[in-house]
Motif scaffolding. Structure first.
Motif, PDB file in Angstrom:
ATOM      1  N   ALA A 103      56.445  27.404  57.588  1.00  0.00           N
ATOM      2  CA  ALA A 103      56.485  27.052  59.012  1.00  0.00           C
ATOM      3  C   ALA A 103      57.850  26.484  59.401  1.00  0.00           C
ATOM      4  O   ALA A 103      58.315  26.677  60.530  1.00  0.00           O
ATOM      5  N   GLU A 140      48.095  21.489  58.380  1.00  0.00           N
ATOM      6  CA  GLU A 140      47.595  22.598  59.201  1.00  0.00           C
ATOM      7  C   GLU A 140      48.339  23.915  58.950  1.00  0.00           C
ATOM      8  O   GLU A 140      47.701  24.987  58.929  1.00  0.00           O
ATOM      9  N   PRO A 141      49.672  23.909  58.741  1.00  0.00           N
ATOM     10  CA  PRO A 141      50.341  25.195  58.494  1.00  0.00           C
ATOM     11  C   PRO A 141      49.797  25.933  57.272  1.00  0.00           C
ATOM     12  O   PRO A 141      49.726  27.170  57.280  1.00  0.00           O
ATOM     13  N   LYS A 177      46.573  27.545  58.317  1.00  0.00           N
ATOM     14  CA  LYS A 177      46.861  28.692  59.189  1.00  0.00           C
ATOM     15  C   LYS A 177      47.230  29.911  58.353  1.00  0.00           C
ATOM     16  O   LYS A 177      46.783  31.037  58.629  1.00  0.00           O
ATOM     17  N   GLU A 178      48.040  29.710  57.316  1.00  0.00           N
ATOM     18  CA  GLU A 178      48.387  30.821  56.426  1.00  0.00           C
ATOM     19  C   GLU A 178      47.154  31.342  55.689  1.00  0.00           C
ATOM     20  O   GLU A 178      47.029  32.545  55.441  1.00  0.00           O
ATOM     21  N   ALA A 225      44.144  31.463  56.906  1.00  0.00           N
ATOM     22  CA  ALA A 225      43.451  32.319  57.871  1.00  0.00           C
ATOM     23  C   ALA A 225      44.098  33.703  57.923  1.00  0.00           C
ATOM     24  O   ALA A 225      43.399  34.725  57.994  1.00  0.00           O
ATOM     25  N   GLU A 226      45.425  33.753  57.868  1.00  0.00           N
ATOM     26  CA  GLU A 226      46.121  35.039  57.902  1.00  0.00           C
ATOM     27  C   GLU A 226      45.790  35.870  56.669  1.00  0.00           C
ATOM     28  O   GLU A 226      45.597  37.095  56.760  1.00  0.00           O
ATOM     29  N   HIS A 277      39.395  33.268  62.713  1.00  0.00           N
ATOM     30  CA  HIS A 277      40.122  32.458  63.686  1.00  0.00           C
ATOM     31  C   HIS A 277      40.693  31.221  62.999  1.00  0.00           C
ATOM     32  O   HIS A 277      40.030  30.606  62.159  1.00  0.00           O
ATOM     33  N   PHE A 278      41.904  30.833  63.373  1.00  0.00           N
ATOM     34  CA  PHE A 278      42.428  29.522  63.000  1.00  0.00           C
ATOM     35  C   PHE A 278      42.373  28.639  64.243  1.00  0.00           C
ATOM     36  O   PHE A 278      42.866  29.026  65.310  1.00  0.00           O
ATOM     37  N   ARG A 295      43.432  25.020  65.754  1.00  0.00           N
ATOM     38  CA  ARG A 295      44.235  23.808  65.604  1.00  0.00           C
ATOM     39  C   ARG A 295      43.690  22.754  66.558  1.00  0.00           C
ATOM     40  O   ARG A 295      43.657  22.973  67.782  1.00  0.00           O
TER      41      ARG A 295
END
Length: 264
Positions: A119, A233-234, A237-238, A240-241, A253-254, A256
């Motif tokens: 990030a 959180e980053p 998020k990764e 989720a990807e 879905h991510f 935040r």
């Protein structure tokens, strides 16, 4: 093809050797249930659970505990009205909650820290991945400019800082989550000749006070507390990807959450 909650859990665990004991487990729901949609979060707050239900998701993958304790021991908590209402919401919604904390931290490199590095765009500057920290050497910036950079890249309103605004920063230790304590940080500062520690959080009377005294002595040291969620959180998020790639038939879905603290 039907995908069960258990299959999603197995996919997460197959990337890291199994850890025992661990807090990673299915906290609500059944592993045999078919997955309709996945929500990935730092923490399954009340608002997140409500949002997941509105999206039609029935599996939440959360990094931190849903009930405010790391071990999530519920003994004696049944009479707490906040916990009772949240527990009932989970039960009514039929949403399964899987805690995914230890294994993502034990992947090599640490998946949560790696998300933070990516990030920030600092992967080309990684010098060494350690079990609980990563050492980077970035192009030199002042502490003030480094703070601005962090806020821009992570889209956060504020951080907490100890150090001189104009001091040069190049050699940095990154410690996501609750790793900012002196037992981890002080040896890093010495052994790797670091200018700056960037951590999620830690005891305020340990590393920040050490840095205050170091600055008073004229040493080039600084500390930045991003916030626990802001630092982790980053990485989620990764995750989720990656899940979108691994399960293309499932909506992933991510979410935040809104920042926990605000400055008055």
């Amino acid at each position: 093809m039907t995908i069960t909650i258990g299959q999603v859990m197995d996919r997460l665990l197959e990337q890291t050797p199994l850890i025992e004991p661990t807090v990673d487990s299915l906290r609500a729901g059944s592993a045999q249930k078919e997955v309709k949609g996945i929500v990935v979060v730092f923490m399954a707050t009340q608002a997140v659970i409500e949002r997941a239900a509105s999206l039609g998701a029935n599996l939440i993958i959360t990094h931190e505990g849903t009930f405010y304790r790391h071990q999530e021991n519920m003994q004696g908590a049944q009479d707490d009205p906040v916990i009772y209402e949240k527990y009932n919401l989970i039960d009514r919604s039929g949403i399964a909650i899987y805690r995914y904390h230890d294994h993502i931290h034990r992947s090599k490199p640490d998946g949560i820290t790696l998300g933070l590095i990516n990030a920030l765009g600092w992967s080309p500057y990684v010098e060494e991945h350690l079990p609980a920290a990563t050492i980077v050497q970035i192009p030199c910036m002042t502490l003030e400019r480094t703070v601005q950079y962090l806020k821009e890249k992570l889209q956060i309103a504020f951080v907490r800082v100890v150090g001189e605004r104009e001091m040069p920063c190049s050699r940095i230790g990154l410690l996501a989550g609750y790793r900012g304590g002196a037992a981890l940080v002080l040896p890093l500062l010495m052994d790797y000749n670091l200018d700056l520690i960037i951590a999620g959080e830690g005891p305020e009377w340990e590393t920040p006070e050490y840095v205050r005294d170091a600055v008073h002595q004229g040493r080039n040291k600084a500390f930045i507390a991003l916030g626990h969620a802001e630092s982790e959180e980053p990485g989620m998020k990764e995750l989720a990807e990656r899940l979108r790639e691994q399960f293309p038939a499932l909506p992933v879905h991510f979410i935040r959450e809104k920042p926990l603290f605000f400055v008055m």
